[in-house]
Design an enzyme around this catalytic site. Structure first.
Site, mmCIF file in Angstrom:
data_model
loop_
_atom_site.group_PDB
_atom_site.id
_atom_site.type_symbol
_atom_site.label_atom_id
_atom_site.label_comp_id
_atom_site.label_asym_id
_atom_site.label_seq_id
_atom_site.Cartn_x
_atom_site.Cartn_y
_atom_site.Cartn_z
ATOM 1 N N ALA A 188 40.964 27.480 33.952
ATOM 2 C CA ALA A 188 40.773 28.164 32.513
ATOM 3 C C ALA A 188 39.524 28.256 32.437
ATOM 4 C CB ALA A 188 41.119 27.141 31.024
ATOM 5 N N HIS A 237 32.612 42.660 38.281
ATOM 6 C CA HIS A 237 32.826 42.411 40.252
ATOM 7 C C HIS A 237 32.672 43.848 40.481
ATOM 8 C CE1 HIS A 237 35.346 38.472 39.123
ATOM 9 N NE2 HIS A 237 33.694 38.268 39.269
ATOM 10 N N GLY A 272 42.782 36.526 28.951
ATOM 11 C CA GLY A 272 43.478 36.304 29.404
ATOM 12 C C GLY A 272 43.979 37.806 28.605
ATOM 13 N N TYR A 305 26.239 29.267 34.153
ATOM 14 C CA TYR A 305 28.454 29.230 34.754
ATOM 15 C C TYR A 305 27.906 28.493 35.827
ATOM 16 C CZ TYR A 305 31.694 30.904 37.977
ATOM 17 O OH TYR A 305 32.986 31.022 38.161
ATOM 18 N N SER A 341 26.227 51.546 40.195
ATOM 19 C CA SER A 341 24.297 51.274 40.525
ATOM 20 C C SER A 341 25.050 50.715 41.597
ATOM 21 C CB SER A 341 23.884 50.488 39.519
ATOM 22 O OG SER A 341 24.097 51.863 38.359
HETATM 23 N N1 LIG Z 1 37.467 36.083 40.144
HETATM 24 C C1 LIG Z 1 36.550 35.378 40.565
HETATM 25 O O1 LIG Z 1 35.967 36.117 41.248
HETATM 26 C C2 LIG Z 1 35.888 33.822 40.694
HETATM 27 C C3 LIG Z 1 35.263 33.645 41.026
HETATM 28 C C4 LIG Z 1 35.270 32.023 41.292
HETATM 29 C C5 LIG Z 1 35.266 31.712 41.200
HETATM 30 N N2 LIG Z 1 36.040 31.711 39.429
HETATM 31 C C6 LIG Z 1 36.891 30.410 38.826
HETATM 32 O O2 LIG Z 1 38.732 31.222 38.623
HETATM 33 C C7 LIG Z 1 38.726 30.819 37.594
HETATM 34 C C8 LIG Z 1 39.644 31.900 37.133
HETATM 35 O O3 LIG Z 1 39.181 33.370 36.789
HETATM 36 P P1 LIG Z 1 39.152 34.924 36.813
HETATM 37 O O4 LIG Z 1 38.698 35.742 37.640
HETATM 38 O O5 LIG Z 1 40.616 34.574 36.927
HETATM 39 O O6 LIG Z 1 39.036 34.479 35.275
HETATM 40 P P2 LIG Z 1 39.695 35.404 33.919
HETATM 41 O O7 LIG Z 1 38.935 35.700 32.725
HETATM 42 O O8 LIG Z 1 40.868 36.162 34.045
HETATM 43 O O9 LIG Z 1 40.566 33.909 33.743
HETATM 44 C C9 LIG Z 1 40.491 32.860 32.690
HETATM 45 C C10 LIG Z 1 41.611 32.373 32.329
HETATM 46 O O10 LIG Z 1 40.945 31.519 31.590
HETATM 47 C C11 LIG Z 1 41.382 31.557 30.211
HETATM 48 N N3 LIG Z 1 40.706 30.498 29.410
HETATM 49 C C12 LIG Z 1 39.572 30.270 29.456
HETATM 50 N N4 LIG Z 1 39.148 29.772 28.071
HETATM 51 C C13 LIG Z 1 40.382 28.914 27.819
HETATM 52 C C14 LIG Z 1 40.855 27.632 27.010
HETATM 53 N N5 LIG Z 1 39.923 26.235 26.906
HETATM 54 N N6 LIG Z 1 41.493 26.724 27.170
HETATM 55 C C15 LIG Z 1 42.823 27.882 27.461
HETATM 56 N N7 LIG Z 1 42.732 29.148 28.289
HETATM 57 C C16 LIG Z 1 41.236 29.508 28.309
HETATM 58 C C17 LIG Z 1 41.843 32.526 29.191
HETATM 59 O O11 LIG Z 1 41.933 33.618 28.244
HETATM 60 C C18 LIG Z 1 41.960 33.175 30.482
HETATM 61 O O12 LIG Z 1 43.192 33.858 30.683
HETATM 62 C C19 LIG Z 1 38.246 30.188 36.783
HETATM 63 O O13 LIG Z 1 37.718 28.873 36.389
HETATM 64 C C20 LIG Z 1 36.414 31.267 38.016
HETATM 65 O O14 LIG Z 1 35.571 30.068 37.019
HETATM 66 C C21 LIG Z 1 36.512 33.396 40.657
#
Ligand SMILES: NC(=O)c1ccc[n+]([C@@H]2O[C@H](COP(=O)([O-])OP(=O)(O)OC[C@H]3O[C@@H](n4cnc5c(N)ncnc54)[C@H](O)[C@@H]3O)[C@@H](O)[C@H]2O)c1
Length: 342
Positions: free
Chosen positions: A76, A189, A42, A143, A206
């Site tokens: 997270a 994405h 993040g 994952y 691609s």
């Molecule tokens: N973006 C998508 O299309 C999508 C789809 C399905 C599910 N998700 C889920 O949604 C959630 C958010 O996804 P996103 O796209 O915003 O990802 P992202 O990587 O932008 O956000 C994840 C955040 O979690 C923080 N983080 C990771 N591990 C940590 C820890 N141990 N302690 C504290 N902070 C921690 C990271 O620094 C980051 O800011 C995730 O759990 C992901 O699995 C996302």
């Protein structure tokens, strides 16, 4: 908002894409927000103004969680599918191990309301669409397996310790909300990748396989606007709080999520768009030609992944209001250009 209506929430991962947008919505609704994020993927700039920021890990959540919190929104996690295949232990340690600690901290602090970011990746490659929550879960990568394991942990926590929880299984999240948008590194994405071509950061996009059994031969996916997703989180919280305060629209109260219940809801538009349709929409929105490169199919890419969000509609009263692909792409494009000019 009265003091009684104002709630205090811990948002883990609130410096990331989805968490920052939801945190911004919570603040706009008048709530107090603490973002707990270790900035591993993040960005400090993603934490909305008005939120308290704690730079730390969910593994240490006990240091910050106390009974003054009304609930936790848990974003997270590590979420790169490809990385999870080559480095699965990283996903088990962070996503599963980290959530174990978070749930223990919540239990100790008596915080009994949770909304968790689950994923469509828990279903793997279902042979039926639209995908409903009762289809078998069979993740095809670590994952998805780690997120499914967390869903199982949450079910156990609800049954044994009276947690009220909602897991939201997102399909492909896209779009942006003002200053908050997608900035993954590396990006995997489709929409931000195609926008990178429009920005001149990448020469072409691609297209992995054009001989699928779909109208134009390319894979079809369900894109959900991140602001629609944020609405669902607020509704889920409202349903799972001890005195349910559901509805964004002032409509009739819905059936709440009681202590001991773990409600799982898919979130998608129910509308699939093909890879070609996304590329064509980016051409229209940006005015850039977007060259394509034909590439072989990737293993594990099902032809069509589309959500049934009927349960979220029925139980949470959720309705997507930004389902139009051109609008989703336009918001993502505005955010990409905003970042460029910063
Ligand atoms: N973006 C998508 O299309 C999508 C789809 C399905 C599910 N998700 C889920 O949604 C959630 C958010 O996804 P996103 O796209 O915003 O990802 P992202 O990587 O932008 O956000 C994840 C955040 O979690 C923080 N983080 C990771 N591990 C940590 C820890 N141990 N302690 C504290 N902070 C921690 C990271 O620094 C980051 O800011 C995730 O759990 C992901 O699995 C996302």
């Amino acid at each position: 908002m009265s003091n009684a209506q104002q709630k205090k929430y811990l948002v883990t991962g609130g410096a990331g894409y989805v968490g920052s947008v939801v945190a911004a919505h919570l603040l706009e609704a008048g709530h107090r927000v603490t973002v707990l994020d270790d900035l591993s993927t993040g960005h400090r700039a993603g934490v909305p103004e008005g939120a308290e920021f704690v730079e730390g890990r969910i593994q240490d959540a006990a240091k910050w969680l106390d009974p003054s919190y009304d609930g936790v929104l848990h974003f997270a996690a590590f979420s790169q599918v490809g990385e999870s295949v080559v480095n699965p232990e990283k996903y088990w340690v962070n996503n599963v191990g980290g959530t174990t600690e978070l749930l223990a901290a919540m239990r100790d602090a008596g915080v009994r309301t949770l909304v968790f970011s689950s994923t469509a990746a828990t279903y793997g490659e279902p042979d039926q669409v639209p995908i409903t929550e009762d289809l078998p879960t069979a993740p095809t990568n670590p994952y998805g397996a780690s997120k499914l394991a967390v869903d199982h942990m949450i079910s156990g926590e609800c049954a044994a310790h009276g947690l009220a929880a909602v897991s939201l299984r997102y399909f492909n999240v896209a779009g942006a909300y003002g200053a908050y948008g997608e900035r993954h590194d590396p990006e995997s994405h489709l929409i931000p990748l195609v926008l990178q071509v429009a920005q001149g950061k990448r020469e072409a996009i691609s297209v992995f396989g054009d001989d699928y059994a779909t109208p134009d031969g390319t894979c079809v996916r369900d894109y959900i606007h991140v602001a629609d997703l944020a609405d669902a989180h607020l509704l889920a919280l409202g349903a799972a709080l001890p005195s349910p305060t559901t509805t964004l629209d002032g409509g009739a109260a819905r059936r709440g999520v009681n202590p001991g219940e773990h409600l799982i809801c898919n979130l998608g538009n129910g509308n699939g768009f093909s890879v070609r349709e996304v590329i064509e929409t980016v051409r229209q929105v940006t005015g850039h030609p977007i060259p394509e490169i034909a590439a072989p199919r990737r293993g594990g890419d099902p032809a069509v992944l589309v959500a049934s969000a009927e349960r979220a509609k029925e139980r949470l009263g959720w309705r997507p209001t930004r389902a139009d692909l051109a609008g989703i792409v336009a918001d993502a494009w505005e955010f990409a250009q905003r970042r460029e000019s910063q």
